[in-house]
Scaffold this motif. Structure first.
Motif, mmCIF file in Angstrom:
data_model
loop_
_atom_site.group_PDB
_atom_site.id
_atom_site.type_symbol
_atom_site.label_atom_id
_atom_site.label_comp_id
_atom_site.label_asym_id
_atom_site.label_seq_id
_atom_site.Cartn_x
_atom_site.Cartn_y
_atom_site.Cartn_z
ATOM 1 N N ILE A 143 0.855 -1.192 0.000
ATOM 2 C CA ILE A 143 0.000 0.000 0.000
ATOM 3 C C ILE A 143 0.888 1.238 0.000
ATOM 4 N N ALA A 144 1.893 1.237 0.878
ATOM 5 C CA ALA A 144 2.804 2.378 0.960
ATOM 6 C C ALA A 144 3.625 2.519 -0.310
ATOM 7 N N GLU A 145 4.119 1.414 -0.836
ATOM 8 C CA GLU A 145 5.015 1.501 -1.991
ATOM 9 C C GLU A 145 4.287 1.941 -3.254
ATOM 10 N N THR A 146 3.067 1.450 -3.474
ATOM 11 C CA THR A 146 2.328 1.890 -4.669
ATOM 12 C C THR A 146 2.012 3.380 -4.598
ATOM 13 N N PHE A 226 10.630 1.095 -2.606
ATOM 14 C CA PHE A 226 10.155 2.312 -1.939
ATOM 15 C C PHE A 226 9.235 2.001 -0.759
ATOM 16 N N GLU A 227 9.372 0.816 -0.155
ATOM 17 C CA GLU A 227 8.480 0.414 0.934
ATOM 18 C C GLU A 227 8.555 1.356 2.125
ATOM 19 N N THR A 228 9.741 1.910 2.390
ATOM 20 C CA THR A 228 9.902 2.754 3.579
ATOM 21 C C THR A 228 9.947 4.242 3.241
ATOM 22 N N ALA A 229 9.805 4.602 1.965
ATOM 23 C CA ALA A 229 9.881 6.008 1.560
ATOM 24 C C ALA A 229 8.710 6.808 2.134
ATOM 25 N N LYS A 230 8.943 8.109 2.330
ATOM 26 C CA LYS A 230 7.878 8.960 2.865
ATOM 27 C C LYS A 230 8.096 10.395 2.428
ATOM 28 N N ARG A 231 7.033 11.158 2.456
ATOM 29 C CA ARG A 231 7.110 12.596 2.187
ATOM 30 C C ARG A 231 7.891 13.274 3.304
ATOM 31 N N SER A 232 8.672 14.283 2.925
ATOM 32 C CA SER A 232 9.439 15.008 3.933
ATOM 33 C C SER A 232 9.838 16.377 3.405
ATOM 34 N N GLY A 233 9.879 17.331 4.307
ATOM 35 C CA GLY A 233 10.397 18.645 3.962
ATOM 36 C C GLY A 233 11.641 18.972 4.755
ATOM 37 N N ASN A 234 12.239 17.930 5.366
ATOM 38 C CA ASN A 234 13.385 18.116 6.248
ATOM 39 C C ASN A 234 14.673 18.077 5.438
#
Length: 265
Positions: A143-146, A226-234
């Motif tokens: 779910i996260a990777e797609t 990309f299973e652990t990828a996430k949005r970030s502004g850091n």
């Protein structure tokens, strides 16, 4: 009971046989069954070797069911189906790509890594890569990777997302293009930095960069997993991710990288 052709597609086995073993099974080349076998019924070697296990499974009950349990009693050592039921199994949601393809329309080939296979189908001119949940508890990974593939779509950061993989109508995984290439080495550091900064330009942290999650192809570096990828502004965490690339590409341990945790601003 009815005559069956049983094919074990995937298995998850406790090597000490202290907990149930789990199997994804195709019956008569069209019915998917998820079966767990109580510990202590079969030898571990037999649990791990599908041809022997299939010969020793009890007859499959009739009826509309997709989940079952094989047990054994003290008074009767013959294994039997102690439970069969029809469950609504989880599906990947939400969906963003318009295309989907049924699992049974593919020839599943070489295993590239856990849950990742080369596959072929008349629907595609070339082999593709499929990544899917073998069992219901793995659905969350994809779910996260797609979702991440929807963020990078059209930016030439990862393989092209080709659509979803379905089983009995539910989405269990996805299809991506097959990339000809080799895993990254230290000599590929400049190309890897370029693609990671491109990912960061979309405000995305990969969080698991390692030599195995880059493919070096004719078009340059390509990111995968990309299973652990996430949005970030850091920006600070992004810079640490880039700075850690050299160490990861020098690592010859054969293991993946450490998941990078984002620090609070």
């Amino acid at each position: 009971m009815y005559p069956t052709h049983v094919e074990i597609l995937n298995q998850e086995i406790d090597p000490e046989d202290k907990t149930p073993s789990y199997y994804r099974i195709l019956v008569n080349r069209k019915h998917f069954k998820y079966i767990n076998i109580d510990p202590g019924i079969y030898e571990v070697d037999d649990l791990c070797f599908p041809p022997i296990l299939v010969e020793n499974l009890p007859p499959f009950p009739e009826g509309d069911w997709n989940c079952g349990r094989i047990s054994q009693t003290v008074g009767n050592p013959t294994p039997f189906f102690s439970e069969t039921l029809k469950k609504t199994l989880p599906s990947i949601n939400p969906l963003w790509h318009p295309k989907s393809y049924e699992y049974l329309s593919f020839q599943i080939g070489e295993r590239l890594r856990s849950n990742v296979y080369v596959a072929s189908s008349p629907q595609f001119e070339k082999p593709i890569v499929t990544k899917f949940a073998r069992f219901y508890w793995e659905i969350g990974y994809y779910i996260a990777e797609t979702r991440v593939y929807s963020w990078i779509d059209g930016h030439n950061i990862g393989p092209e997302f080709l659509g979803y993989l379905t089983e009995d109508g539910r989405v269990i995984g996805f299809l991506i293009e097959y990339i000809e290439g080799h895993r990254a080495t230290i000599s590929d550091l400049p190309a890897c930095k370029v693609i990671v900064r491109k990912l960061h330009g979309l405000s995305i942290l990969h969080r698991d960069l390692n030599t195995h999650n880059f493919l070096i192809s004719e078009r340059g570096a390509v990111l995968i997993d990309f299973e652990t990828a996430k949005r970030s502004g850091n920006g600070e965490t992004m810079e640490k991710e880039v700075e850690g690339l050299e160490e990861q590409l020098l690592d010859e341990s054969g293991t993946g990288g450490v998941v990078l945790e984002e620090e609070d601003n």
